[in-house]
Write a protein that holds these residues in place. Structure first.
Motif, PDB file in Angstrom:
ATOM      1  N   PHE A 194       0.718  -1.207   0.102  1.00  0.00           N
ATOM      2  CA  PHE A 194       0.023   0.134  -0.157  1.00  0.00           C
ATOM      3  C   PHE A 194       0.947   1.345   0.213  1.00  0.00           C
ATOM      4  O   PHE A 194       0.658   2.277  -0.783  1.00  0.00           O
ATOM      5  CB  PHE A 194      -0.804  -0.073   1.325  1.00  0.00           C
ATOM      6  CG  PHE A 194      -1.670   1.085   1.461  1.00  0.00           C
ATOM      7  CD1 PHE A 194      -2.937   1.388   0.745  1.00  0.00           C
ATOM      8  CD2 PHE A 194      -1.428   2.156   2.165  1.00  0.00           C
ATOM      9  CE1 PHE A 194      -3.639   2.514   0.876  1.00  0.00           C
ATOM     10  CE2 PHE A 194      -2.038   3.653   2.409  1.00  0.00           C
ATOM     11  CZ  PHE A 194      -3.177   3.727   1.746  1.00  0.00           C
ATOM     12  N   ALA A 195       1.951   1.243   0.791  1.00  0.00           N
ATOM     13  CA  ALA A 195       2.743   2.530   0.980  1.00  0.00           C
ATOM     14  C   ALA A 195       3.560   2.729  -0.328  1.00  0.00           C
ATOM     15  O   ALA A 195       3.669   3.919  -0.920  1.00  0.00           O
ATOM     16  CB  ALA A 195       3.695   2.377   2.157  1.00  0.00           C
ATOM     17  N   GLU A 196       4.060   1.798  -0.905  1.00  0.00           N
ATOM     18  CA  GLU A 196       4.718   1.814  -2.116  1.00  0.00           C
ATOM     19  C   GLU A 196       4.070   2.286  -3.207  1.00  0.00           C
ATOM     20  O   GLU A 196       4.545   3.033  -4.291  1.00  0.00           O
ATOM     21  CB  GLU A 196       5.807   0.482  -2.362  1.00  0.00           C
ATOM     22  CG  GLU A 196       6.831   0.855  -3.392  1.00  0.00           C
ATOM     23  CD  GLU A 196       7.488  -0.258  -3.835  1.00  0.00           C
ATOM     24  OE1 GLU A 196       8.226  -0.221  -4.512  1.00  0.00           O
ATOM     25  OE2 GLU A 196       7.073  -1.629  -3.664  1.00  0.00           O
ATOM     26  N   SER A 197       2.880   1.754  -3.177  1.00  0.00           N
ATOM     27  CA  SER A 197       2.054   2.094  -4.452  1.00  0.00           C
ATOM     28  C   SER A 197       1.396   3.773  -4.612  1.00  0.00           C
ATOM     29  O   SER A 197       1.179   4.092  -5.673  1.00  0.00           O
ATOM     30  CB  SER A 197       0.657   1.248  -4.392  1.00  0.00           C
ATOM     31  OG  SER A 197       1.142  -0.234  -4.422  1.00  0.00           O
ATOM     32  N   GLY A 198       1.309   4.533  -3.283  1.00  0.00           N
ATOM     33  CA  GLY A 198       0.951   5.736  -3.493  1.00  0.00           C
ATOM     34  C   GLY A 198       1.438   6.675  -2.478  1.00  0.00           C
ATOM     35  O   GLY A 198       0.991   7.649  -2.647  1.00  0.00           O
ATOM     36  N   LEU A 199       2.361   6.207  -1.471  1.00  0.00           N
ATOM     37  CA  LEU A 199       2.669   7.178  -0.417  1.00  0.00           C
ATOM     38  C   LEU A 199       3.948   7.597  -0.803  1.00  0.00           C
ATOM     39  O   LEU A 199       4.839   6.805  -0.722  1.00  0.00           O
ATOM     40  CB  LEU A 199       2.426   6.498   0.861  1.00  0.00           C
ATOM     41  CG  LEU A 199       1.283   6.073   1.248  1.00  0.00           C
ATOM     42  CD1 LEU A 199       1.251   5.700   2.747  1.00  0.00           C
ATOM     43  CD2 LEU A 199       0.142   7.042   1.323  1.00  0.00           C
ATOM     44  N   PHE A 218      -4.162  12.271  -3.363  1.00  0.00           N
ATOM     45  CA  PHE A 218      -2.973  13.235  -2.831  1.00  0.00           C
ATOM     46  C   PHE A 218      -2.537  14.134  -3.939  1.00  0.00           C
ATOM     47  O   PHE A 218      -2.466  15.509  -3.563  1.00  0.00           O
ATOM     48  CB  PHE A 218      -1.878  12.549  -2.433  1.00  0.00           C
ATOM     49  CG  PHE A 218      -0.842  13.451  -1.622  1.00  0.00           C
ATOM     50  CD1 PHE A 218      -0.748  13.889  -0.650  1.00  0.00           C
ATOM     51  CD2 PHE A 218       0.492  13.370  -2.569  1.00  0.00           C
ATOM     52  CE1 PHE A 218       0.450  14.738  -0.083  1.00  0.00           C
ATOM     53  CE2 PHE A 218       1.604  14.040  -2.152  1.00  0.00           C
ATOM     54  CZ  PHE A 218       1.301  14.928  -1.049  1.00  0.00           C
ATOM     55  N   GLY A 219      -2.076  13.713  -5.178  1.00  0.00           N
ATOM     56  CA  GLY A 219      -1.942  14.560  -6.021  1.00  0.00           C
ATOM     57  C   GLY A 219      -2.887  15.551  -6.677  1.00  0.00           C
ATOM     58  O   GLY A 219      -2.367  16.778  -6.732  1.00  0.00           O
ATOM     59  N   LYS A 220      -4.160  15.167  -6.624  1.00  0.00           N
ATOM     60  CA  LYS A 220      -5.039  16.093  -6.890  1.00  0.00           C
ATOM     61  C   LYS A 220      -5.373  17.072  -5.880  1.00  0.00           C
ATOM     62  O   LYS A 220      -5.706  18.297  -6.328  1.00  0.00           O
ATOM     63  CB  LYS A 220      -6.440  15.295  -7.238  1.00  0.00           C
ATOM     64  CG  LYS A 220      -7.484  15.984  -7.729  1.00  0.00           C
ATOM     65  CD  LYS A 220      -8.606  15.215  -8.276  1.00  0.00           C
ATOM     66  CE  LYS A 220      -9.739  15.905  -9.159  1.00  0.00           C
ATOM     67  NZ  LYS A 220      -9.130  16.117 -10.341  1.00  0.00           N
ATOM     68  N   LYS A 221      -5.287  16.776  -4.483  1.00  0.00           N
ATOM     69  CA  LYS A 221      -5.350  17.978  -3.616  1.00  0.00           C
ATOM     70  C   LYS A 221      -4.016  18.822  -3.653  1.00  0.00           C
ATOM     71  O   LYS A 221      -4.172  19.989  -3.354  1.00  0.00           O
ATOM     72  CB  LYS A 221      -5.523  17.199  -2.494  1.00  0.00           C
ATOM     73  CG  LYS A 221      -5.706  17.919  -0.994  1.00  0.00           C
ATOM     74  CD  LYS A 221      -5.911  17.315   0.278  1.00  0.00           C
ATOM     75  CE  LYS A 221      -6.145  18.295   1.470  1.00  0.00           C
ATOM     76  NZ  LYS A 221      -6.216  17.602   2.852  1.00  0.00           N
ATOM     77  N   GLY A 278      -2.830  12.526 -10.434  1.00  0.00           N
ATOM     78  CA  GLY A 278      -3.901  13.309  -9.931  1.00  0.00           C
ATOM     79  C   GLY A 278      -3.487  14.609 -10.059  1.00  0.00           C
ATOM     80  O   GLY A 278      -4.438  15.639 -10.386  1.00  0.00           O
ATOM     81  N   VAL A 279      -2.180  15.022 -10.142  1.00  0.00           N
ATOM     82  CA  VAL A 279      -1.832  16.548 -10.302  1.00  0.00           C
ATOM     83  C   VAL A 279      -2.085  17.075 -11.679  1.00  0.00           C
ATOM     84  O   VAL A 279      -2.613  18.119 -11.773  1.00  0.00           O
ATOM     85  CB  VAL A 279      -0.340  16.968 -10.461  1.00  0.00           C
ATOM     86  CG1 VAL A 279       0.104  18.024 -10.647  1.00  0.00           C
ATOM     87  CG2 VAL A 279       0.187  16.443  -8.725  1.00  0.00           C
ATOM     88  N   GLY A 280      -2.160  16.078 -12.451  1.00  0.00           N
ATOM     89  CA  GLY A 280      -2.407  16.133 -14.031  1.00  0.00           C
ATOM     90  C   GLY A 280      -4.212  16.224 -14.325  1.00  0.00           C
ATOM     91  O   GLY A 280      -4.440  16.338 -15.480  1.00  0.00           O
TER      92      GLY A 280
END
Length: 208
Positions: free
Chosen positions: A36-41, A88-91, A143-145
């Motif tokens: 979980f952590a490596e996939s998105g944190l 997280f990226g979107k925020k 998410g940023v994009g």
């Protein structure tokens, strides 16, 4: 059922990064947490994802835990991790690219993930699963994009199942067909790490 190997203790950072030691010490829930952590944190980029999943599948073949629970749980956590990274990226948005470097964050990783995402488009969510470091930051960059969420979810589910499912089942299969595979564990893990680094090396050469 094969005889289980003794559970080691985590004595130093090298032990912490060793997949077999991590799995035997932290157990199935520890594997799920790391995936979980490596996939998105963003601070989870240093975990040995590919070799961790493969080794977990191998240990499942020796009776440490159920391969079904391992495969399903790993897929779910991989998909959930990417979803958290996207949110997280979107925020955070573009501010992520101006964040100062720290022990857990380096802008070069974000830049590499952005280049990967721009090159492959929506497919990057799937392909990044098999590229260390990049797989952590690509969902954040998506998410940023402002990648369309429906497209992200579709690619996220496919990529999570392909990566987590394939790596755990490969380890389980080899553990059942190769006698005393424990003797070859380190060379196999080294090979997996080497293969996973090929895309990064290739991109580095192209950039040069």
């Amino acid at each position: 059922m094969r005889q289980l190997l003794p559970v080691p203790k985590l004595n130093n950072m090298l032990d912490f990064l060793d997949p077999a030691t991590l799995i035997k010490t932290l157990g199935l829930l520890g594997v799920f947490a790391i995936v979980f952590a490596e996939s998105g944190l963003f601070f989870g980029f240093f975990f040995p994802g590919d070799s961790l999943l493969f080794t977990a599948g191998l240990l499942a073949s020796q009776g440490y835990f159920s391969i079904v629970a391992l495969a399903v749980g790993s897929c779910v956590c991989a998909i959930a991790g990417d979803s958290v990274g996207y949110a997280f990226g979107k925020k955070v948005g573009p501010k992520l690219f101006t964040k100062e470097d720290s022990i857990f964050f380096h802008k070069k990783h974000v830049a590499r993930a952005e280049a990967f995402y721009q090159h492959y488009g929506p497919k990057a969510i799937i392909l990044a699963r098999f590229v260390p470091v990049v797989r952590t930051f690509v969902p954040i960059v998506a998410g940023v994009g402002s990648m369309e969420y429906r497209k992200f979810v579709r690619s996220n589910v496919v990529g999570g199942i392909l990566w987590a499912g394939a790596m755990t089942l490969l380890g389980f299969w080899l553990g059942t067909v190769i006698p005393s595979i424990d003797r070859y564990l380190l060379p196999i893990i080294a090979l997996i790490i080497l293969v996973s680094l090929v895309p990064i090396i290739r991109e580095y050469i192209k950039a040069r």
